[in-house]
Design an enzyme around this catalytic site. Structure first.
Site, PDB file in Angstrom:
ATOM      1  N   TYR A 141     -30.218  15.659 -27.672  1.00  0.00           N
ATOM      2  CA  TYR A 141     -29.511  16.187 -26.513  1.00  0.00           C
ATOM      3  C   TYR A 141     -28.025  16.423 -26.782  1.00  0.00           C
ATOM      4  CZ  TYR A 141     -33.620  14.945 -23.687  1.00  0.00           C
ATOM      5  OH  TYR A 141     -34.883  14.840 -23.162  1.00  0.00           O
ATOM      6  N   LYS A 189     -40.862   8.318 -34.894  1.00  0.00           N
ATOM      7  CA  LYS A 189     -41.785   9.232 -35.571  1.00  0.00           C
ATOM      8  C   LYS A 189     -41.426   9.232 -37.052  1.00  0.00           C
ATOM      9  CE  LYS A 189     -45.260  12.127 -35.150  1.00  0.00           C
ATOM     10  NZ  LYS A 189     -46.617  11.618 -34.844  1.00  0.00           N
ATOM     11  N   ASP A 221     -46.445   9.136 -30.365  1.00  0.00           N
ATOM     12  CA  ASP A 221     -47.703   9.608 -29.798  1.00  0.00           C
ATOM     13  C   ASP A 221     -48.659   8.448 -29.524  1.00  0.00           C
ATOM     14  OD1 ASP A 221     -47.666   9.303 -32.535  1.00  0.00           O
ATOM     15  OD2 ASP A 221     -48.891  11.057 -32.980  1.00  0.00           O
ATOM     16  N   ASP A 245     -36.834   9.694 -22.747  1.00  0.00           N
ATOM     17  CA  ASP A 245     -36.886  10.537 -21.564  1.00  0.00           C
ATOM     18  C   ASP A 245     -38.333  10.775 -21.151  1.00  0.00           C
ATOM     19  OD1 ASP A 245     -36.261  12.258 -19.526  1.00  0.00           O
ATOM     20  OD2 ASP A 245     -35.249  13.741 -20.762  1.00  0.00           O
ATOM     21  N   ASP A 249     -40.804   8.539 -17.966  1.00  0.00           N
ATOM     22  CA  ASP A 249     -41.470   9.231 -16.858  1.00  0.00           C
ATOM     23  C   ASP A 249     -42.962   8.924 -16.846  1.00  0.00           C
ATOM     24  OD1 ASP A 249     -39.107  10.280 -16.071  1.00  0.00           O
ATOM     25  OD2 ASP A 249     -39.641  12.379 -16.367  1.00  0.00           O
TER      26      ASP A 249
END
Length: 354
Positions: A141, A189, A221, A245, A249
């Protein structure tokens, strides 16, 4: 305690839930003998509509001079076609960096009485009480270079992390785990990304300074799948900005509603406290929003922003008692079977419980 609290109602349902949370903070001040002053400023789409920037200089100045900041929501579809500098979300990103708020704390728990509110079976959800610790001012970001190329036919972003950035957010997670159940799941990852390989190495080094905490590494994942299949298996989840992020959620959705989730963004300056949900423009002005995420964020403001643990506990216990009594907002009662309340009415019930 004397405390200066800046209110940033923002966009969509932000003003409604901020009003609800501010009322609870005023109740706390009265009950516990504190003096809280409130100063309201614009941010996001609301600031852009006034002809300024999404983070006006006056807003930033007030935030930096405050003891804590309560934010409602940022996001306005009217600006979806604007360039990045004219997007409401840019103001929030700039504010986080200006505050040095590198650690985002997002708890996700199953409140008593809401075991059947989410998409998972109650037997799978039972006992879920996790804390997601997300690095907030680094990664994809904020990384440079970034931009559009080839006359808008290509685009690029940079994911970048330094050892120091990883070490400081890892410390937050391990200290939190020492106060909880002693487990950290670090998400990366590392089989694909060099940033994740550095992340895994530094987190492992920090773990050696916290021998009472058990560390495990998971690919993002695999972690996403496990949150859906066995959410109660997690204690503290540590991860970088983008992964955090998304995973936060997901964790909120399985607990019943994003409207329930609070968050705290802390670091070098005043803390920023906001519900996880977005601006939900379709609900704006209809008194239908769930204020619990914002009221829970006010509790985190008391605990992490002002050091008022007893007062924070009181607010969270009031939320719990209200939900146990059967009070629900529309998002928690899609079938209309419970005592369905408006945003303002739910806030009044929590205030009464306090």
């Amino acid at each position: 305690m004397l405390a200066r609290i800046v209110l940033l109602p923002g966009d969509g349902i932000g003003p409604e839930v901020t009003t609800a949370a501010t009322g609870l903070l005023q109740d706390v001040a009265t009950r516990f003998g504190h003096d809280f002053s409130f100063d309201t400023h614009s941010i996001g789409g609301a600031a852009l509509r006034q002809g300024g920037r999404s983070l006006p200089p006056a807003t930033l100045e007030a935030c930096l001079a405050s003891d804590a900041i309560l934010l409602g929501a940022v996001g306005d579809p009217a600006f979806d076609g604007e360039p990045p500098a004219r997007r409401p979300e840019r103001g929030l990103l700039e504010l986080r960096r200006a505050l040095g708020a590198y650690a985002n704390l997002r708890p996700a728990r199953v409140w008593p009485g809401l075991e059947d509110a989410g998409p998972l079976k109650a037997s799978v959800l039972a006992g879920t009480d996790l804390l997601l610790v997300r690095e907030l001012i680094g990664g994809l970001y904020y990384g440079e270079p970034r931009g559009l190329a080839d006359d808008g036919q290509a685009a690029f972003n940079t994911m970048r992390y330094s050892r120091d950035e990883i070490e400081r957010i890892a410390e937050v997670a391990f200290v939190a785990a020492e106060r909880r159940r002693g487990r950290v799941t670090s998400v990366d990852k590392a089989n694909v990304l060099e940033t994740s390989q550095l992340w895994r190495a530094v987190v492992s080094e920090v773990a050696r300074r916290h021998p009472a905490v058990r560390l495990e590494h998971q690919y993002v994942d695999a972690c996403a799948m496990k949150i859906a299949l066995a959410p109660a298996s997690f204690d503290v989840i540590l991860t970088e900005n983008l992964f955090g992020d998304i995973l936060s959620d997901e964790a909120g959705a399985i607990c019943g509603s994003l409207g329930l989730l609070p968050s705290a963004s802390v670091g070098g300056g005043p803390g920023l406290f906001e519900p996880v949900h977005g601006s939900a423009p379709d609900l704006a002005g209809r008194d239908l929003a769930n204020p619990i995420g914002a009221i829970g964020s006010a509790a985190m403001l008391l605990r992490h922003g002002l050091g008022l643990e007893r007062e924070a506990d009181a607010v969270e216990q009031a939320i719990e008692r209200t939900l146990i009594s059967g009070c629900r907002t529309a998002d928690l009662d899609p079938g209309g079977r419970g005592n369905r309340l408006s945003c303002s009415a739910m806030a009044s019930e929590i205030s009464r419980a306090l």
